[in-house]
Design a protein around this motif. Structure first.
Motif, PDB file in Angstrom:
ATOM      1  N   ALA A  61      47.298  42.788  50.773  1.00  8.76           N
ATOM      2  CA  ALA A  61      46.542  43.866  51.412  1.00  8.76           C
ATOM      3  C   ALA A  61      47.329  45.175  51.400  1.00  8.76           C
ATOM      4  O   ALA A  61      46.771  46.246  51.120  1.00  8.76           O
ATOM      5  CB  ALA A  61      46.192  43.471  52.849  1.00  8.76           C
ATOM      6  N   ILE A  62      48.618  45.107  51.678  1.00  9.47           N
ATOM      7  CA  ILE A  62      49.457  46.312  51.665  1.00  9.47           C
ATOM      8  C   ILE A  62      49.495  46.915  50.260  1.00  9.47           C
ATOM      9  O   ILE A  62      49.408  48.143  50.091  1.00  9.47           O
ATOM     10  CB  ILE A  62      50.885  45.972  52.152  1.00  9.47           C
ATOM     11  CG1 ILE A  62      50.856  45.600  53.639  1.00  9.47           C
ATOM     12  CG2 ILE A  62      51.836  47.145  51.912  1.00  9.47           C
ATOM     13  CD1 ILE A  62      52.163  45.049  54.157  1.00  9.47           C
ATOM     14  N   SER A  63      49.605  46.059  49.249  1.00  6.73           N
ATOM     15  CA  SER A  63      49.644  46.542  47.865  1.00  6.73           C
ATOM     16  C   SER A  63      48.358  47.273  47.501  1.00  6.73           C
ATOM     17  O   SER A  63      48.383  48.311  46.824  1.00  6.73           O
ATOM     18  CB  SER A  63      49.860  45.366  46.906  1.00  6.73           C
ATOM     19  OG  SER A  63      51.090  44.738  47.142  1.00  6.73           O
ATOM     20  N   ILE A  64      47.222  46.738  47.952  1.00  2.00           N
ATOM     21  CA  ILE A  64      45.929  47.378  47.653  1.00  2.00           C
ATOM     22  C   ILE A  64      45.849  48.746  48.323  1.00  2.00           C
ATOM     23  O   ILE A  64      45.440  49.739  47.707  1.00  2.00           O
ATOM     24  CB  ILE A  64      44.772  46.466  48.094  1.00  2.00           C
ATOM     25  CG1 ILE A  64      44.723  45.217  47.216  1.00  2.00           C
ATOM     26  CG2 ILE A  64      43.444  47.215  48.030  1.00  2.00           C
ATOM     27  CD1 ILE A  64      43.730  44.187  47.679  1.00  2.00           C
ATOM     28  N   VAL A  65      46.239  48.821  49.591  1.00  2.00           N
ATOM     29  CA  VAL A  65      46.172  50.095  50.318  1.00  2.00           C
ATOM     30  C   VAL A  65      47.091  51.131  49.678  1.00  2.00           C
ATOM     31  O   VAL A  65      46.764  52.320  49.599  1.00  2.00           O
ATOM     32  CB  VAL A  65      46.551  49.873  51.798  1.00  2.00           C
ATOM     33  CG1 VAL A  65      46.745  51.200  52.510  1.00  2.00           C
ATOM     34  CG2 VAL A  65      45.472  49.050  52.491  1.00  2.00           C
ATOM     35  N   GLN A  66      48.231  50.681  49.186  1.00  2.00           N
ATOM     36  CA  GLN A  66      49.199  51.599  48.566  1.00  2.00           C
ATOM     37  C   GLN A  66      48.943  51.795  47.076  1.00  2.00           C
ATOM     38  O   GLN A  66      49.750  52.414  46.382  1.00  2.00           O
ATOM     39  CB  GLN A  66      50.612  51.065  48.780  1.00  2.00           C
ATOM     40  CG  GLN A  66      51.033  51.037  50.240  1.00  2.00           C
ATOM     41  CD  GLN A  66      52.434  50.472  50.444  1.00  2.00           C
ATOM     42  OE1 GLN A  66      53.004  49.834  49.543  1.00  2.00           O
ATOM     43  NE2 GLN A  66      52.996  50.695  51.620  1.00  2.00           N
ATOM     44  N   SER A  67      47.808  51.284  46.593  1.00  2.00           N
ATOM     45  CA  SER A  67      47.417  51.395  45.174  1.00  2.00           C
ATOM     46  C   SER A  67      48.443  50.789  44.228  1.00  2.00           C
ATOM     47  O   SER A  67      48.598  51.235  43.086  1.00  2.00           O
ATOM     48  CB  SER A  67      47.187  52.874  44.811  1.00  2.00           C
ATOM     49  OG  SER A  67      46.129  53.409  45.577  1.00  2.00           O
ATOM     50  N   GLY A  68      49.117  49.768  44.704  1.00  2.00           N
ATOM     51  CA  GLY A  68      50.044  49.043  43.835  1.00  2.00           C
ATOM     52  C   GLY A  68      49.308  47.914  43.156  1.00  2.00           C
ATOM     53  O   GLY A  68      49.448  46.746  43.542  1.00  2.00           O
ATOM     54  N   TRP A  69      48.519  48.261  42.149  1.00  2.00           N
ATOM     55  CA  TRP A  69      47.601  47.287  41.567  1.00  2.00           C
ATOM     56  C   TRP A  69      48.321  46.144  40.861  1.00  2.00           C
ATOM     57  O   TRP A  69      47.875  44.993  40.898  1.00  2.00           O
ATOM     58  CB  TRP A  69      46.636  47.991  40.623  1.00  2.00           C
ATOM     59  CG  TRP A  69      45.872  49.085  41.313  1.00  2.00           C
ATOM     60  CD1 TRP A  69      45.905  50.426  41.050  1.00  2.00           C
ATOM     61  CD2 TRP A  69      44.971  48.930  42.415  1.00  2.00           C
ATOM     62  NE1 TRP A  69      45.092  51.111  41.911  1.00  2.00           N
ATOM     63  CE2 TRP A  69      44.501  50.224  42.770  1.00  2.00           C
ATOM     64  CE3 TRP A  69      44.516  47.842  43.153  1.00  2.00           C
ATOM     65  CZ2 TRP A  69      43.604  50.435  43.809  1.00  2.00           C
ATOM     66  CZ3 TRP A  69      43.624  48.052  44.193  1.00  2.00           C
ATOM     67  CH2 TRP A  69      43.177  49.341  44.515  1.00  2.00           C
ATOM     68  N   LEU A  70      49.425  46.434  40.206  1.00  2.00           N
ATOM     69  CA  LEU A  70      50.179  45.359  39.565  1.00  2.00           C
ATOM     70  C   LEU A  70      50.742  44.393  40.605  1.00  2.00           C
ATOM     71  O   LEU A  70      50.743  43.173  40.406  1.00  2.00           O
ATOM     72  CB  LEU A  70      51.309  45.949  38.711  1.00  2.00           C
ATOM     73  CG  LEU A  70      50.885  46.632  37.409  1.00  2.00           C
ATOM     74  CD1 LEU A  70      52.110  47.208  36.694  1.00  2.00           C
ATOM     75  CD2 LEU A  70      50.146  45.660  36.496  1.00  2.00           C
ATOM     76  N   GLU A  71      51.212  44.959  41.708  1.00  2.00           N
ATOM     77  CA  GLU A  71      51.703  44.115  42.793  1.00  2.00           C
ATOM     78  C   GLU A  71      50.569  43.281  43.383  1.00  2.00           C
ATOM     79  O   GLU A  71      50.753  42.115  43.724  1.00  2.00           O
ATOM     80  CB  GLU A  71      52.347  44.970  43.880  1.00  2.00           C
ATOM     81  CG  GLU A  71      53.666  45.601  43.480  1.00  2.00           C
ATOM     82  CD  GLU A  71      54.731  44.553  43.194  1.00  2.00           C
ATOM     83  OE1 GLU A  71      54.963  43.694  44.070  1.00  2.00           O
ATOM     84  OE2 GLU A  71      55.303  44.576  42.101  1.00  2.00           O
ATOM     85  N   ALA A  72      49.388  43.887  43.504  1.00  2.00           N
ATOM     86  CA  ALA A  72      48.238  43.163  44.042  1.00  2.00           C
ATOM     87  C   ALA A  72      47.885  41.972  43.153  1.00  2.00           C
ATOM     88  O   ALA A  72      47.639  40.856  43.645  1.00  2.00           O
ATOM     89  CB  ALA A  72      47.043  44.102  44.178  1.00  2.00           C
ATOM     90  N   VAL A  73      47.865  42.216  41.845  1.00  2.00           N
ATOM     91  CA  VAL A  73      47.585  41.115  40.907  1.00  2.00           C
ATOM     92  C   VAL A  73      48.650  40.033  41.031  1.00  2.00           C
ATOM     93  O   VAL A  73      48.356  38.827  40.970  1.00  2.00           O
ATOM     94  CB  VAL A  73      47.513  41.656  39.464  1.00  2.00           C
ATOM     95  CG1 VAL A  73      47.458  40.509  38.460  1.00  2.00           C
ATOM     96  CG2 VAL A  73      46.309  42.568  39.295  1.00  2.00           C
TER      97      VAL A  73
END
Length: 219
Positions: free
Chosen positions: A58-70
């Motif tokens: 969730a934090i990755s998505i909010v921070q637009s860290g899309w690679l981290e989100a994946v």
């Protein structure tokens, strides 16, 4: 043989395994704490705590860290794949020790691969471990994530202390009472091993195949 004690052909003898159930549970819980500490320190992802990985997602998505989100989606998916495969093996009649050996193989490989693949294999290993066995003597518990086990423990203690209830301790309480301490001890050892050993995950990989040795197949 006394006729009163003679068993019919369908009678089953309960065999907990080579190790006592409480020792089985304790070792698995310590290995989970050990793996979670190393997973976070080395891979920045939790090995068995999918609640923590969900928060990081969730934090990755909010921070637009899309690679981290994946990355965190893949870690969670790997854990679920481990649960599915190990659970299927046990349901098909495979001995729990064999299912647990699958987790050990993943841990052994994890010790020598890159960060990304290591996190996926570590999560897979913990999912496979948790599905290999959940019943230990009188206690039913998860050996990889302990929040639910803590809840069961304090619900049992609260019910025991409630006025008018039986003074008899609930069955399985001793096992549940040790869970948090064992997980914490495993996490301490994992954090220490991370800074002192080259391949710390080889230790639980070597132990896992023997924890449930001799435990019978699921009926």
């Amino acid at each position: 043989m006394n006729p009163a004690t003679k068993m019919n052909p369908t009678t089953k003898i309960s065999r907990p395994g080579v190790l006592p159930p409480m020792l089985q549970a304790g070792l698995l819980v310590m290995i989970a704490g050990y793996a979670d500490a190393i997973g976070f320190l080395q891979f920045r992802a939790f090995a068995g705590q999918m609640t923590g990985n969900t928060i990081l997602l969730a934090i990755s998505i909010v921070q637009s860290g899309w690679l981290e989100a994946v990355y965190y989606v893949a870690v969670i998916a790997s854990f679920l794949v481990g649960v599915a495969i190990s659970g299927a093996l046990v349901r098909l009649g495979t001995a729990p020790a064999i299912a647990l050996s699958l987790s050990a193989v993943a841990l052994a490989i994890c010790a020598f691969v890159t960060v990304r693949w290591g996190a996926l294999l570590l999560a897979f290993a913990m999912g496979a471990q948790n599905a290999a066995a959940t019943r230990f003597g009188d206690a039913t518990l998860n050996t990889v994530f302990i929040t639910g086990d803590l809840q069961k423990l304090f619900e049992a203690v609260f019910a025991w202390l409630w006025p008018g209830k039986s003074r008899q301790l609930p069955s399985g309480l001793a096992t549940l009472a040790l869970v948090w301490v064992e997980y914490f001890a495993g996490a301490l050892l994992g954090a220490l091993a991370h800074v002192t050993l080259s391949h710390p995950l080889l230790i639980p990989a070597a132990l896992l195949p023997f924890v449930l040795l001799g435990r019978p197949r699921q009926a």
